[in-house]
Write a protein that holds these residues in place. Structure first.
Motif, PDB file in Angstrom:
ATOM      1  N   ALA A   1       1.252  -1.362  -0.324  1.00 18.49           N
ATOM      2  CA  ALA A   1      -0.036   0.169  -0.429  1.00 18.49           C
ATOM      3  C   ALA A   1       1.152   1.491   0.458  1.00 18.49           C
ATOM      4  CB  ALA A   1      -1.155   0.098   1.314  1.00 18.49           C
ATOM      5  N   ILE A   2       0.121   2.152  -0.784  1.00 18.89           N
ATOM      6  CA  ILE A   2       1.374   3.027  -0.859  1.00 18.89           C
ATOM      7  C   ILE A   2       0.388   4.256  -0.036  1.00 18.89           C
ATOM      8  CG2 ILE A   2       2.293   5.073  -2.237  1.00 18.89           C
ATOM      9  CD1 ILE A   2       2.816   2.851  -4.434  1.00 18.89           C
ATOM     10  N   HIS A   3       0.491   5.037   1.052  1.00 18.44           N
ATOM     11  CA  HIS A   3      -0.079   5.852   1.508  1.00 18.44           C
ATOM     12  C   HIS A   3       0.464   7.691   1.731  1.00 18.44           C
ATOM     13  CE1 HIS A   3      -0.258   2.822   3.571  1.00 18.44           C
ATOM     14  NE2 HIS A   3      -1.740   2.240   4.032  1.00 18.44           N
ATOM     15  N   TYR A   4      -0.383   8.319   1.490  1.00 16.42           N
ATOM     16  CA  TYR A   4      -0.113   9.875   1.658  1.00 16.42           C
ATOM     17  C   TYR A   4      -1.131  11.039   1.853  1.00 16.42           C
ATOM     18  CZ  TYR A   4      -2.477   9.895  -2.813  1.00 16.42           C
ATOM     19  OH  TYR A   4      -3.823   9.890  -4.211  1.00 16.42           O
ATOM     20  N   TYR A   5      -0.677  12.074   2.898  1.00 12.22           N
ATOM     21  CA  TYR A   5      -1.803  12.780   3.342  1.00 12.22           C
ATOM     22  C   TYR A   5      -1.706  14.322   2.253  1.00 12.22           C
ATOM     23  CZ  TYR A   5      -3.491  16.332   6.643  1.00 12.22           C
ATOM     24  OH  TYR A   5      -4.420  16.940   7.146  1.00 12.22           O
ATOM     25  N   GLY A  32      -4.251   8.026  -7.619  1.00 15.88           N
ATOM     26  CA  GLY A  32      -4.517   8.093  -6.985  1.00 15.88           C
ATOM     27  C   GLY A  32      -5.246   8.790  -6.729  1.00 15.88           C
ATOM     28  N   THR A  33      -5.842   9.322  -5.394  1.00 13.73           N
ATOM     29  CA  THR A  33      -7.433  10.043  -5.050  1.00 13.73           C
ATOM     30  C   THR A  33      -6.228  11.537  -4.700  1.00 13.73           C
ATOM     31  OG1 THR A  33      -7.284   8.811  -3.021  1.00 13.73           O
ATOM     32  CG2 THR A  33      -7.751   8.230  -4.253  1.00 13.73           C
ATOM     33  N   LEU A  38      -5.627  11.578   4.691  1.00 10.66           N
ATOM     34  CA  LEU A  38      -5.169  10.021   4.141  1.00 10.66           C
ATOM     35  C   LEU A  38      -5.738   9.618   3.049  1.00 10.66           C
ATOM     36  CD1 LEU A  38      -2.813   8.657   5.509  1.00 10.66           C
ATOM     37  CD2 LEU A  38      -3.720   7.322   6.814  1.00 10.66           C
ATOM     38  N   ASN A  39      -4.902   8.937   2.431  1.00 12.05           N
ATOM     39  CA  ASN A  39      -5.082   8.751   0.755  1.00 12.05           C
ATOM     40  C   ASN A  39      -3.920   6.926   0.600  1.00 12.05           C
ATOM     41  OD1 ASN A  39      -6.406  10.533  -0.769  1.00 12.05           O
ATOM     42  ND2 ASN A  39      -5.043  12.266   0.335  1.00 12.05           N
ATOM     43  N   ARG A  40      -4.800   6.185  -0.198  1.00 12.23           N
ATOM     44  CA  ARG A  40      -3.315   5.063  -0.105  1.00 12.23           C
ATOM     45  C   ARG A  40      -4.605   4.583  -1.104  1.00 12.23           C
ATOM     46  NH1 ARG A  40      -5.389   0.560   4.701  1.00 12.23           N
ATOM     47  NH2 ARG A  40      -7.621   0.825   3.399  1.00 12.23           N
ATOM     48  N   VAL A  41      -3.284   3.747  -1.782  1.00 14.57           N
ATOM     49  CA  VAL A  41      -2.773   3.233  -2.982  1.00 14.57           C
ATOM     50  C   VAL A  41      -2.663   2.092  -3.704  1.00 14.57           C
ATOM     51  CG1 VAL A  41      -2.719   3.705  -5.813  1.00 14.57           C
ATOM     52  CG2 VAL A  41      -3.464   5.085  -4.842  1.00 14.57           C
ATOM     53  N   GLN A  42      -3.410   1.009  -3.938  1.00 17.19           N
ATOM     54  CA  GLN A  42      -2.356  -0.725  -3.372  1.00 17.19           C
ATOM     55  C   GLN A  42      -1.602  -0.359  -4.882  1.00 17.19           C
ATOM     56  OE1 GLN A  42      -3.604  -0.740  -0.352  1.00 17.19           O
ATOM     57  NE2 GLN A  42      -2.575  -2.925  -1.476  1.00 17.19           N
TER      58      GLN A  42
END
Length: 102
Positions: A1-5, A32-33, A38-42
């Motif tokens: 998972a790739i997380h970003y804020y 991405g969203t 907080l956002n997450r892309v698989q």
């Protein structure tokens, strides 16, 4: 998972590029969203899918044949492009020593 804020919602699209850290060659591009917070892309640890073949049709083999290559163990550069700014980090993909033991 790739997380970003994101402190604020993105003004346009959000792109995540995964590239080989040594060669710089792009391995996969994800969308991405762009919502605030907080956002997450698989990332499924696969590269870009091969182009769709024209014609032929059918087959009914259950799918799965149009997947990209599996990421080899190594270092990858992950770049988030949002609101005209790039944010980059590196990730390590490790060898799966359990693969094939079941």
């Amino acid at each position: 998972a790739i997380h970003y804020y994101l402190a604020n919602a993105a003004q346009g699209s959000v792109r995540i590029t995964i590239a080989n850290a040594v060669t710089g060659e792009t391995f996969r591009t994800l969308t991405g969203t762009g919502t605030s917070g907080l956002n997450r892309v698989q990332w499924d640890l696969r590269g870009e899918r091969p182009p769709q073949r024209q014609g032929g049709g059918g087959g009914g083999g259950g799918g799965g044949g149009n997947q990209g290559p599996v990421a080899a163990p190594g270092t990858y550069r992950v770049t988030l492009l949002v609101n005209g700014q790039e944010h980059t980090t590196t990730v390590q993909v490790l060898a799966d020593h359990w693969l094939g033991l079941r």
